[in-house]
Design a protein around this motif. Structure first.
Motif, PDB file in Angstrom:
ATOM      1  N   GLN A   6       0.842  -1.193   0.000  1.00 35.35           N
ATOM      2  CA  GLN A   6       0.000   0.000   0.000  1.00 35.35           C
ATOM      3  C   GLN A   6       0.881   1.248   0.000  1.00 35.35           C
ATOM      4  O   GLN A   6       2.001   1.225   0.511  1.00 35.35           O
ATOM      5  N   THR A  20       0.953   5.857   0.146  1.00 38.42           N
ATOM      6  CA  THR A  20       0.295   7.149   0.294  1.00 38.42           C
ATOM      7  C   THR A  20       0.605   7.982  -0.950  1.00 38.42           C
ATOM      8  O   THR A  20       1.522   7.658  -1.706  1.00 38.42           O
ATOM      9  N   GLY A  21      -0.118   9.060  -1.169  1.00 42.03           N
ATOM     10  CA  GLY A  21       0.160   9.918  -2.310  1.00 42.03           C
ATOM     11  C   GLY A  21      -0.324   9.324  -3.620  1.00 42.03           C
ATOM     12  O   GLY A  21      -0.605   8.131  -3.727  1.00 42.03           O
ATOM     13  N   ALA A  22      -0.389  10.178  -4.642  1.00 43.04           N
ATOM     14  CA  ALA A  22      -0.910   9.752  -5.945  1.00 43.04           C
ATOM     15  C   ALA A  22       0.180   9.294  -6.904  1.00 43.04           C
ATOM     16  O   ALA A  22      -0.117   8.777  -7.981  1.00 43.04           O
ATOM     17  N   SER A  23       1.452   9.480  -6.539  1.00 42.03           N
ATOM     18  CA  SER A  23       2.548   9.083  -7.434  1.00 42.03           C
ATOM     19  C   SER A  23       2.769   7.577  -7.372  1.00 42.03           C
ATOM     20  O   SER A  23       2.428   6.903  -6.392  1.00 42.03           O
ATOM     21  N   SER A  24       3.368   7.039  -8.435  1.00 42.22           N
ATOM     22  CA  SER A  24       3.670   5.614  -8.469  1.00 42.22           C
ATOM     23  C   SER A  24       4.804   5.291  -7.488  1.00 42.22           C
ATOM     24  O   SER A  24       5.585   6.163  -7.095  1.00 42.22           O
ATOM     25  N   GLY A  33      -1.982   4.324  -8.692  1.00 37.92           N
ATOM     26  CA  GLY A  33      -3.288   4.661  -8.146  1.00 37.92           C
ATOM     27  C   GLY A  33      -3.253   5.842  -7.202  1.00 37.92           C
ATOM     28  O   GLY A  33      -2.202   6.431  -6.942  1.00 37.92           O
ATOM     29  N   ASP A  34      -4.418   6.169  -6.664  1.00 35.25           N
ATOM     30  CA  ASP A  34      -4.547   7.294  -5.754  1.00 35.25           C
ATOM     31  C   ASP A  34      -3.997   6.948  -4.373  1.00 35.25           C
ATOM     32  O   ASP A  34      -3.608   5.797  -4.111  1.00 35.25           O
ATOM     33  N   ALA A  35      -3.991   7.948  -3.484  1.00 33.33           N
ATOM     34  CA  ALA A  35      -3.523   7.731  -2.115  1.00 33.33           C
ATOM     35  C   ALA A  35      -4.347   6.639  -1.437  1.00 33.33           C
ATOM     36  O   ALA A  35      -5.579   6.629  -1.522  1.00 33.33           O
ATOM     37  N   ALA A  95      -4.094   3.463  -2.272  1.00 31.75           N
ATOM     38  CA  ALA A  95      -4.203   2.308  -3.177  1.00 31.75           C
ATOM     39  C   ALA A  95      -3.320   1.162  -2.678  1.00 31.75           C
ATOM     40  O   ALA A  95      -2.251   1.382  -2.103  1.00 31.75           O
ATOM     41  N   SER A 143       6.560   9.001  -1.735  1.00 31.99           N
ATOM     42  CA  SER A 143       5.429   8.351  -1.073  1.00 31.99           C
ATOM     43  C   SER A 143       5.915   7.520   0.111  1.00 31.99           C
ATOM     44  O   SER A 143       7.097   7.195   0.230  1.00 31.99           O
ATOM     45  N   ASN A 150      -2.432   3.397   5.240  1.00 33.46           N
ATOM     46  CA  ASN A 150      -3.656   4.177   5.200  1.00 33.46           C
ATOM     47  C   ASN A 150      -4.775   3.241   5.661  1.00 33.46           C
ATOM     48  O   ASN A 150      -5.287   2.437   4.890  1.00 33.46           O
TER      49      ASN A 150
END
Length: 245
Positions: A149, A151-155, A178-180, A182, A215, A224
């Motif tokens: 898993q 955090t953040g939207a970056s790969s 994916g999004d935070a 994911a 991330s 998360n």
């Protein structure tokens, strides 16, 4: 007349005792043999006074069926590809602690078979296990599954590897998109062939960060908890050793 009565007395004694001992004066079963047995023809089980017992089929083994209190025959079936090997040992361990990667990116260099376990790798402590090999012909299969898993939207990219005696023997890289919050399931399956016979091999799984782009990445643990918890994210390692039977 005395000789006839004496013979009849012996015959009645055998019937009453109903136990015969060979090379033992105190038999504990109907037939008690203290020594080797050579059978020149069939061995039959579950017979009656009117029916012959079963001699089984070619390739069957004699099975002690404790549930039915009787012995019977069982067929051995080996899956295609295993040849004449069977499972020598199998064990599964699990880890709910996991590891978390933060900060700057890690190394994105390739990994080599036999590389030493360094501080760049973080061991999932619950996956530490041991196994033994007793035959020159063997297959050691490792099946690892965890949840990643971020955090953040970056790969975020990472790698996990199987280490045997602190040497890298299998590795796989992956990228989480994916999004935070994911997350995804990560699997690593590997088979080593003909390891040197040895007691107490040590196996463990360790992971490392590659390009995480700022991330926070959790391997086998939630970063998360809105979408994931420790029961869902835990890691599992199964070690199976196959040898000729």
């Amino acid at each position: 007349m005395k000789k006839i009565l004496f013979a009849a007395t012996i015959f009645l004694t055998v019937i009453v005792n109903a136990q015969v001992g060979i090379n033992t004066p105190t038999p504990t079963n109907m037939l008690d043999v203290n020594g080797d047995i050579s059978i020149r023809k069939e061995l039959r089980t579950a017979g009656t006074d009117v029916l012959k017992g079963s001699a089984g089929s070619a390739g069957d083994i004699l099975h002690n069926n404790t549930d039915l209190n009787v012995n019977d025959w069982k067929a051995i079936k080996i899956a295609d590809g295993m040849g004449s090997m069977s499972v020598f040992s199998i064990n599964t361990v699990a880890d709910k602690t996991g590891v978390i990667f933060t900060g700057s990116n890690g190394s994105t260099n390739p990994y080599s078979d036999g590389a030493a376990l360094t501080s760049d790798w973080s061991v999932l402590t619950g996956t530490i296990d041991s196994f033994s090999v007793t035959s020159q012909t063997n297959k050691a299969t490792f099946s690892f599954q965890t949840t990643i898993q971020k955090t953040g939207a970056s790969s975020a990219s990472f790698a996990c590897g199987v280490f045997v005696d602190d040497e890298l023997r299998a590795v796989r890289t992956d990228v989480l998109l994916g999004d935070a919050g994911a997350y995804k399931i990560f699997n690593l399956n590997a088979t080593l062939t003909n390891l040197m016979p040895k007691n107490d091999y040590k196996v463990k799984v360790a992971c490392t960060k590659r390009a995480i782009s700022g991330s926070t990445v959790g391997v086998g643990t939630a970063v998360n908890t809105t979408f994931l918890n420790s029961d869902m994210s835990q890691s599992v390692l199964t070690t199976s050793i196959l040898q000729p039977y």
